[in-house]
Design a protein around this motif. Structure first.
Motif, mmCIF file in Angstrom:
data_model
loop_
_atom_site.group_PDB
_atom_site.id
_atom_site.type_symbol
_atom_site.label_atom_id
_atom_site.label_comp_id
_atom_site.label_asym_id
_atom_site.label_seq_id
_atom_site.Cartn_x
_atom_site.Cartn_y
_atom_site.Cartn_z
ATOM 1 N N ILE A 29 0.844 -1.189 0.000
ATOM 2 C CA ILE A 29 0.000 0.000 0.000
ATOM 3 C C ILE A 29 0.877 1.236 0.000
ATOM 4 N N ILE A 30 0.722 2.065 -1.027
ATOM 5 C CA ILE A 30 1.552 3.268 -1.160
ATOM 6 C C ILE A 30 0.729 4.547 -1.096
ATOM 7 N N GLY A 31 -0.586 4.429 -1.005
ATOM 8 C CA GLY A 31 -1.415 5.614 -0.926
ATOM 9 C C GLY A 31 -2.782 5.287 -0.367
ATOM 10 N N CYS A 32 -3.424 6.282 0.256
ATOM 11 C CA CYS A 32 -4.769 6.061 0.777
ATOM 12 C C CYS A 32 -5.523 7.383 0.806
ATOM 13 N N VAL A 33 -6.856 7.298 0.876
ATOM 14 C CA VAL A 33 -7.711 8.469 0.965
ATOM 15 C C VAL A 33 -9.079 7.983 1.450
ATOM 16 N N SER A 34 -9.839 8.882 2.063
ATOM 17 C CA SER A 34 -11.176 8.495 2.513
ATOM 18 C C SER A 34 -12.191 9.568 2.142
ATOM 19 N N LEU A 35 -13.443 9.154 2.028
ATOM 20 C CA LEU A 35 -14.557 10.048 1.706
ATOM 21 C C LEU A 35 -15.602 9.902 2.801
ATOM 22 N N HIS A 36 -15.899 11.010 3.508
ATOM 23 C CA HIS A 36 -16.858 11.004 4.606
ATOM 24 C C HIS A 36 -18.110 11.766 4.188
ATOM 25 N N THR A 37 -19.243 11.107 4.278
ATOM 26 C CA THR A 37 -20.515 11.739 3.934
ATOM 27 C C THR A 37 -21.250 12.168 5.213
ATOM 28 N N PHE A 38 -22.223 13.063 5.052
ATOM 29 C CA PHE A 38 -22.957 13.620 6.184
ATOM 30 C C PHE A 38 -24.443 13.653 5.873
ATOM 31 N N GLU A 39 -25.246 13.938 6.907
ATOM 32 C CA GLU A 39 -26.696 13.943 6.748
ATOM 33 C C GLU A 39 -27.147 15.016 5.770
ATOM 34 N N GLU A 40 -26.366 16.086 5.691
ATOM 35 C CA GLU A 40 -26.740 17.161 4.766
ATOM 36 C C GLU A 40 -26.787 16.677 3.318
ATOM 37 N N GLY A 41 -26.056 15.613 2.999
ATOM 38 C CA GLY A 41 -26.209 14.921 1.722
ATOM 39 C C GLY A 41 -25.439 15.481 0.552
ATOM 40 N N GLU A 42 -25.448 16.789 0.366
ATOM 41 C CA GLU A 42 -24.838 17.362 -0.825
ATOM 42 C C GLU A 42 -23.395 17.784 -0.613
ATOM 43 N N ILE A 43 -22.857 17.571 0.588
ATOM 44 C CA ILE A 43 -21.475 17.949 0.876
ATOM 45 C C ILE A 43 -20.778 16.787 1.576
ATOM 46 N N ALA A 44 -19.505 16.577 1.265
ATOM 47 C CA ALA A 44 -18.743 15.466 1.854
ATOM 48 C C ALA A 44 -17.309 15.920 2.092
ATOM 49 N N GLU A 45 -16.591 15.142 2.897
ATOM 50 C CA GLU A 45 -15.215 15.489 3.259
ATOM 51 C C GLU A 45 -14.221 14.522 2.637
ATOM 52 N N LEU A 46 -13.170 15.072 2.057
ATOM 53 C CA LEU A 46 -12.010 14.301 1.636
ATOM 54 C C LEU A 46 -11.021 14.329 2.801
ATOM 55 N N ALA A 47 -10.575 13.146 3.278
ATOM 56 C CA ALA A 47 -9.690 13.090 4.445
ATOM 57 C C ALA A 47 -8.681 11.958 4.281
ATOM 58 N N GLY A 48 -7.644 12.027 5.112
ATOM 59 C CA GLY A 48 -6.668 10.938 5.169
ATOM 60 C C GLY A 48 -5.902 10.715 3.883
ATOM 61 N N LEU A 49 -5.711 11.766 3.071
ATOM 62 C CA LEU A 49 -4.966 11.604 1.817
ATOM 63 C C LEU A 49 -3.474 11.512 2.131
ATOM 64 N N ALA A 50 -2.863 10.393 1.785
ATOM 65 C CA ALA A 50 -1.434 10.182 2.073
ATOM 66 C C ALA A 50 -0.821 9.322 0.978
ATOM 67 N N VAL A 51 0.429 9.624 0.636
ATOM 68 C CA VAL A 51 1.193 8.857 -0.343
ATOM 69 C C VAL A 51 2.571 8.567 0.250
ATOM 70 N N HIS A 52 3.043 7.369 0.069
ATOM 71 C CA HIS A 52 4.363 6.979 0.578
ATOM 72 C C HIS A 52 5.437 7.909 -0.008
ATOM 73 N N PRO A 53 6.419 8.327 0.812
ATOM 74 C CA PRO A 53 7.451 9.264 0.322
ATOM 75 C C PRO A 53 8.175 8.809 -0.935
ATOM 76 N N ASP A 54 8.363 7.511 -1.125
ATOM 77 C CA ASP A 54 9.081 7.020 -2.298
ATOM 78 C C ASP A 54 8.279 7.135 -3.586
ATOM 79 N N TYR A 55 6.968 7.463 -3.474
ATOM 80 C CA TYR A 55 6.105 7.444 -4.658
ATOM 81 C C TYR A 55 5.373 8.776 -4.859
ATOM 82 N N ARG A 56 5.904 9.856 -4.326
ATOM 83 C CA ARG A 56 5.176 11.121 -4.356
ATOM 84 C C ARG A 56 5.372 11.929 -5.632
ATOM 85 N N ASP A 57 6.245 11.489 -6.518
ATOM 86 C CA ASP A 57 6.521 12.282 -7.715
ATOM 87 C C ASP A 57 5.791 11.782 -8.958
ATOM 88 N N GLY A 58 4.894 10.841 -8.798
ATOM 89 C CA GLY A 58 4.256 10.249 -9.971
ATOM 90 C C GLY A 58 2.800 10.593 -10.149
#
Length: 439
Positions: free
Chosen positions: A343-372
């Motif tokens: 695993i060299i990267g991850c991200v999450s999508l959090h939804t809410f009751e409001e429905g039309e808006i969501a959060e992008l969180a936990g975006l991470a990429v391994h240091p050896d793979y950040r230039d691609g």
């Protein structure tokens, strides 16, 4: 390899641990030419093969004997005739050919039998299995040339080979096969190796060759290729002097017929095979059927890999701290980018009751793979998923990476735009900046 006891050695050894675990019980086919034996380089290779055996790898070795055959034919006053790089074996030549192959085989078996104390072969227990595993047939007439006693593999006794491997033996295949009528045929090592790898559905087919691997137009080594990409490096006309011209098409054929990975590695670099197999970067060219990187939905088994990515960023204050328990509860919200089972990267999508808006969180990429462009790949995945869920706005909270998100269409916003539940949890001491993007 770093000096033993140094921090670099500890780091390297820890990096190798996942491969050590993954390779146990797997089958590797390793092919090398007779020039490696002629040049006296089999000793170091034997050390590396012993390492693989000690780690529980099932080995099938395939050797060539071209320089030894040439020498025998010259001594016998027989012609050296090649057709597109493949030897034409006349009737008078078959005996010298078999003698040369036998000579090489004996030298290999002797090298694998070493057990000197204070050497990498100390306490080695490599039992070599051989036999008439290969049934051959004549190659016939190729482009008007009768290949005579040059043959090709007709079939392998796979059941017998599997029995030997399960018994803990290392199989040694020579470039010779026998017909049902009892005739012996001279074979090419790449034909034997590729057929064996496909028949056994090996995890790896490894060729040791004169070149470092596949190089591009700028002369730079290409570390990874798919089978489709590798086809672009096959010359329109085969050279009679390049190992790569013979082995690369075999690698492509192997991975397209079930072999998981094929490797092209220089025979001239000590420890090249171990470096290729047990480091992320490798040292040769690895060929796979499909791209090595996949973007997929995370599962519970990915939690260890996700934690390894985000914990350094949490310590730096880039990401909010998450416990393992929280990750387990939210794992279905994550996507991971995987490179050859890591695993060299991850991200999450959090939804809410409001429905039309969501959060992008936990975006991470391994240091050896950040230039691609992998961070952008993960961002686009979240945006596609958000659109699928009819989400119109995507927001992110960040303390360090504001410019990165602004460059990708996010605009600064106030805390008031956050969904009610997120607003209640907002950490005013952390003072994360809010950015929002309309999809």
């Amino acid at each position: 390899m770093p000096e033993i006891g140094s921090p670099e050695f500890v780091f390297w050894f820890r990096q190798a641990a996942p491969y050590i675990h993954a390779f146990r019980g797997r089958t590797f086919v390793v092919a090398f030419g007779g020039d490696l034996i002629r040049d006296g380089d089999f000793g170091p290779l034997a050390h590396d093969l012993n390492t693989l055996v000690s780690l529980g790898v099932n080995l099938v070795l395939v050797h060539g004997a071209r320089p030894q055959i040439n020498q025998r034919l010259e001594e016998a006053g027989l012609p050296l005739q090649l057709e597109r790089g493949v030897r034409v074996t006349e009737r008078d030549a078959i005996i010298p050919v078999l003698q040369a192959i036998g000579q090489v085989r004996f030298e290999i078996e002797a090298g694998l039998s070493m057990g000197l104390a204070n050497s990498p072969m100390a306490n080695a227990d490599i039992r070599v299995a051989g036999g008439n595993f290969v049934t051959a047939q004549p190659m016939g007439v190729r482009e008007g040339e009768d290949m005579q006693y040059t043959g090709e593999v007709r079939k392998l006794d796979v059941a017998a080979m599997r029995d030997r491997l399960e018994f803990g033996e290392t199989i040694l295949l020579s470039p010779v096969g026998y017909s049902p009528t009892g005739e012996a045929f001279n074979l090419t090592l790449e034909d034997v190796a590729t057929t064996a790898a496909v028949a056994l559905q090996a995890d790896k087919l490894i060729f040791l060759l004169d070149q470092p691997g596949v190089v591009d137009e700028q002369g730079e080594l290409v570390n990874e290729l798919t089978a489709a990409e590798a086809e672009a490096y096959i010359p329109s006309e085969r050279s009679t002097s390049s190992d790569l011209d013979f082995y690369l098409p075999c690698c492509i054929r192997a991975v397209r017929h079930g072999v998981k990975r094929a490797h092209l590695i220089s025979r001239h670099m000590d420890g090249a095979m171990l470096t290729e197999l047990f480091t992320h970067e490798g040292i040769g060219t690895m060929i796979s059927r499909e791209p090595l990187e996949t973007l997929r939905r995370a599962i519970i088994d990915d939690i260890g890999g996700i934690l390894a990515l985000i914990e350094p960023l949490e310590e730096q204050g880039v990401l909010v701290k998450r416990s393992r328990e929280l990750l387990e509860r939210e794992i279905e919200r994550f996507a991971v980018l995987e490179h050859d089972r890591k695993i060299i990267g991850c991200v999450s999508l959090h939804t809410f009751e409001e429905g039309e808006i969501a959060e992008l969180a936990g975006l991470a990429v391994h240091p050896d793979y950040r230039d691609g462009g992998r961070g952008e790949q993960l961002l686009k995945h979240v945006e596609r998923e958000a659109r699928r869920l009819n989400i119109r706005k995507l927001f992110v909270l960040t303390t360090r990476t504001a410019h990165w998100f602004v460059e990708r269409g996010f605009a600064p916003a106030e805390v008031d735009i956050l969904p009610m539940k997120k607003k209640e949890l907002y950490n005013w001491q952390r003072r994360s900046k809010v950015f929002i993007k309309t999809l």
